[in-house]
Motif scaffolding. Structure first.
Motif, PDB file in Angstrom:
ATOM      1  N   ASP A 130      -6.026   3.628  11.351  1.00 49.61           N
ATOM      2  CA  ASP A 130      -6.954   3.539   9.593  1.00 49.61           C
ATOM      3  C   ASP A 130      -6.654   3.052   8.749  1.00 49.61           C
ATOM      4  O   ASP A 130      -4.661   3.794   8.409  1.00 49.61           O
ATOM      5  CB  ASP A 130      -8.161   3.932   9.548  1.00 49.61           C
ATOM      6  CG  ASP A 130      -7.715   5.355   9.692  1.00 49.61           C
ATOM      7  OD1 ASP A 130      -7.638   5.636   7.887  1.00 49.61           O
ATOM      8  OD2 ASP A 130      -7.911   5.859  10.069  1.00 49.61           O
ATOM      9  N   LYS A 131      -6.709   2.406   7.639  1.00 47.21           N
ATOM     10  CA  LYS A 131      -5.521   1.901   6.345  1.00 47.21           C
ATOM     11  C   LYS A 131      -4.942   3.699   5.770  1.00 47.21           C
ATOM     12  O   LYS A 131      -3.977   3.856   5.286  1.00 47.21           O
ATOM     13  CB  LYS A 131      -6.461   1.130   6.228  1.00 47.21           C
ATOM     14  CG  LYS A 131      -4.994   0.727   4.331  1.00 47.21           C
ATOM     15  CD  LYS A 131      -5.455  -0.610   4.248  1.00 47.21           C
ATOM     16  CE  LYS A 131      -4.664  -0.900   2.607  1.00 47.21           C
ATOM     17  NZ  LYS A 131      -4.914  -2.577   2.446  1.00 47.21           N
ATOM     18  N   ASP A 132      -5.995   3.999   5.233  1.00 49.24           N
ATOM     19  CA  ASP A 132      -6.834   5.210   5.146  1.00 49.24           C
ATOM     20  C   ASP A 132      -5.166   6.016   5.368  1.00 49.24           C
ATOM     21  O   ASP A 132      -5.010   6.716   4.373  1.00 49.24           O
ATOM     22  CB  ASP A 132      -8.113   5.686   4.425  1.00 49.24           C
ATOM     23  CG  ASP A 132      -8.327   4.673   3.342  1.00 49.24           C
ATOM     24  OD1 ASP A 132      -8.366   3.943   2.797  1.00 49.24           O
ATOM     25  OD2 ASP A 132      -9.850   4.326   3.796  1.00 49.24           O
ATOM     26  N   LEU A 134      -2.537   6.247   6.531  1.00 48.64           N
ATOM     27  CA  LEU A 134      -1.156   6.225   6.098  1.00 48.64           C
ATOM     28  C   LEU A 134      -0.828   6.210   4.611  1.00 48.64           C
ATOM     29  O   LEU A 134      -0.202   6.833   4.477  1.00 48.64           O
ATOM     30  CB  LEU A 134      -0.609   4.096   6.432  1.00 48.64           C
ATOM     31  CG  LEU A 134      -0.679   4.202   8.112  1.00 48.64           C
ATOM     32  CD1 LEU A 134      -0.668   3.184   8.925  1.00 48.64           C
ATOM     33  CD2 LEU A 134      -0.219   5.378   8.707  1.00 48.64           C
ATOM     34  N   LEU A 135      -2.336   5.336   4.008  1.00 44.52           N
ATOM     35  CA  LEU A 135      -1.542   5.542   2.470  1.00 44.52           C
ATOM     36  C   LEU A 135      -1.624   6.752   1.906  1.00 44.52           C
ATOM     37  O   LEU A 135      -1.210   7.409   0.992  1.00 44.52           O
ATOM     38  CB  LEU A 135      -2.732   5.162   1.701  1.00 44.52           C
ATOM     39  CG  LEU A 135      -3.196   3.762   2.023  1.00 44.52           C
ATOM     40  CD1 LEU A 135      -4.573   2.739   1.591  1.00 44.52           C
ATOM     41  CD2 LEU A 135      -2.010   2.550   0.899  1.00 44.52           C
ATOM     42  N   THR A 141       3.356   3.058   1.044  1.00 44.58           N
ATOM     43  CA  THR A 141       3.902   3.209   2.652  1.00 44.58           C
ATOM     44  C   THR A 141       3.344   0.954   2.732  1.00 44.58           C
ATOM     45  O   THR A 141       4.038   1.145   3.366  1.00 44.58           O
ATOM     46  CB  THR A 141       2.450   3.854   3.335  1.00 44.58           C
ATOM     47  OG1 THR A 141       1.419   3.395   2.406  1.00 44.58           O
ATOM     48  CG2 THR A 141       2.842   5.180   2.975  1.00 44.58           C
ATOM     49  N   ASN A 142       3.156   0.863   1.898  1.00 43.26           N
ATOM     50  CA  ASN A 142       2.045  -0.950   2.161  1.00 43.26           C
ATOM     51  C   ASN A 142       1.409  -0.913   3.563  1.00 43.26           C
ATOM     52  O   ASN A 142       1.855  -1.447   4.615  1.00 43.26           O
ATOM     53  CB  ASN A 142       3.557  -2.004   1.824  1.00 43.26           C
ATOM     54  CG  ASN A 142       2.723  -3.345   1.493  1.00 43.26           C
ATOM     55  OD1 ASN A 142       1.296  -3.253   1.730  1.00 43.26           O
ATOM     56  ND2 ASN A 142       3.367  -3.907   1.923  1.00 43.26           N
ATOM     57  N   PRO A 143       0.712  -0.651   3.970  1.00 37.68           N
ATOM     58  CA  PRO A 143      -0.152  -0.673   5.386  1.00 37.68           C
ATOM     59  C   PRO A 143      -0.653  -1.985   5.461  1.00 37.68           C
ATOM     60  O   PRO A 143      -1.485  -2.614   5.092  1.00 37.68           O
ATOM     61  CB  PRO A 143      -1.193   0.849   5.741  1.00 37.68           C
ATOM     62  CG  PRO A 143      -1.210   1.514   4.451  1.00 37.68           C
ATOM     63  CD  PRO A 143      -0.179   0.776   3.203  1.00 37.68           C
ATOM     64  N   LYS A 144      -0.159  -2.614   6.904  1.00 36.39           N
ATOM     65  CA  LYS A 144      -0.473  -3.502   7.314  1.00 36.39           C
ATOM     66  C   LYS A 144      -1.053  -3.578   9.333  1.00 36.39           C
ATOM     67  O   LYS A 144      -0.545  -2.839   9.538  1.00 36.39           O
ATOM     68  CB  LYS A 144       0.087  -4.515   7.486  1.00 36.39           C
ATOM     69  CG  LYS A 144       1.193  -4.735   6.157  1.00 36.39           C
ATOM     70  CD  LYS A 144       1.438  -6.430   6.301  1.00 36.39           C
ATOM     71  CE  LYS A 144       2.500  -6.869   4.810  1.00 36.39           C
ATOM     72  NZ  LYS A 144       1.127  -6.948   3.897  1.00 36.39           N
ATOM     73  N   ASN A 145      -2.396  -4.288   9.112  1.00 29.99           N
ATOM     74  CA  ASN A 145      -3.450  -4.165  10.095  1.00 29.99           C
ATOM     75  C   ASN A 145      -1.907  -5.436  11.443  1.00 29.99           C
ATOM     76  O   ASN A 145      -1.550  -6.139  11.290  1.00 29.99           O
ATOM     77  CB  ASN A 145      -4.562  -4.722  10.320  1.00 29.99           C
ATOM     78  CG  ASN A 145      -4.338  -5.066  12.296  1.00 29.99           C
ATOM     79  OD1 ASN A 145      -4.968  -5.964  12.490  1.00 29.99           O
ATOM     80  ND2 ASN A 145      -5.511  -4.445  12.287  1.00 29.99           N
ATOM     81  N   TRP A 152      -2.771   0.492  12.808  1.00 29.29           N
ATOM     82  CA  TRP A 152      -2.416  -0.203  10.805  1.00 29.29           C
ATOM     83  C   TRP A 152      -0.303   0.927  11.451  1.00 29.29           C
ATOM     84  O   TRP A 152      -0.571   1.548  12.184  1.00 29.29           O
ATOM     85  CB  TRP A 152      -2.969   0.870  10.427  1.00 29.29           C
ATOM     86  CG  TRP A 152      -4.233   0.111   9.698  1.00 29.29           C
ATOM     87  CD1 TRP A 152      -5.698  -0.349  10.584  1.00 29.29           C
ATOM     88  CD2 TRP A 152      -4.359  -0.633   9.274  1.00 29.29           C
ATOM     89  NE1 TRP A 152      -6.228  -1.041  10.518  1.00 29.29           N
ATOM     90  CE2 TRP A 152      -5.681  -2.017   9.052  1.00 29.29           C
ATOM     91  CE3 TRP A 152      -3.820  -1.832   7.549  1.00 29.29           C
ATOM     92  CZ2 TRP A 152      -6.622  -2.387   8.646  1.00 29.29           C
ATOM     93  CZ3 TRP A 152      -3.958  -2.565   7.044  1.00 29.29           C
ATOM     94  CH2 TRP A 152      -5.959  -3.153   7.329  1.00 29.29           C
TER      95      TRP A 152
END
Length: 192
Positions: A130-132, A134-135, A141-145, A152
């Motif tokens: 999940d994005k959160d 990594l955030l 961090t600029n997470p992307k799927n 992610w």
């Protein structure tokens, strides 16, 4: 002789590997995935040539290193076959190229891809589901799927770091050293 069902993209890959007119799919697969030593043993023992060293339905169990190795070779070949048609050098942004390569690796290594969740640096987690997550490991961090997956990845890193992360991903899912080098050459030939 046994029959198996395969998806169209894999069929086309197998067909594209034909070296002789009339070569059967079994002959092509045997040439692509069976180490020479196993071929010689099989021929010496006069084993039925239609039998494969690995069962596509995983019915042989997890104890067979040869079967796992043959399956990994087949999966890596499928990754390279799909990458050949992508024209990665036409994609101007390295992050987009990198995400596409990760996506294709995931597609052919779904079971093994979960190993990337253990990848991290000193202060950052590289992959999460999940994005959160990594955030929470940093402000930039600029997470992307990873397209086509539940994973992610952080993307706010330079090209050299992306290459190193790709090497580690490929190692985690079972690529050989030569396959990893080939993968990097495809992704970023300008950095070789």
């Amino acid at each position: 002789m046994k029959s198996i069902q395969i998806e169209d993209d894999l069929y086309h890959f197998i067909a594209s590997q034909t070296q002789d007119i009339g070569e059967s799919a079994s002959d092509i697969l045997r040439r692509l995935v069976m180490p020479e030593s196993l071929l010689n043993i099989e021929q010496a023992n006069n084993v039925d040539a239609a039998k494969s060293i690995f069962a596509l339905d995983n019915s042989i169990g997890s104890g067979s290193a040869s079967a796992q190795s043959a399956e990994q070779i087949c999966q890596a070949s499928a990754v390279f076959s799909e990458l050949e048609g992508q024209q990665l050098q036409a994609i101007p942004k390295m992050v987009e190229r990198w995400l596409l390569v990760l996506s294709i690796i995931h597609k052919y290594h779904i079971q093994q891809f979960s190993k990337v969740l253990g990848m991290s640096g000193r202060n950052r987690t590289y992959f999460a589901t999940d994005k959160d997550t990594l955030l929470a490991t940093g402000s930039s961090t600029n997470p992307k799927n990873v397209p086509g997956s539940k994973y992610w990845v952080i993307t706010n890193n330079n090209t050299v770091k992306k290459i190193n992360m790709l090497k580690e991903v490929a190692e985690q899912v079972g690529f050989s050293l030569s396959e990893i080098e080939q993968l990097i050459t495809i992704l970023a030939p300008e950095h070789i």
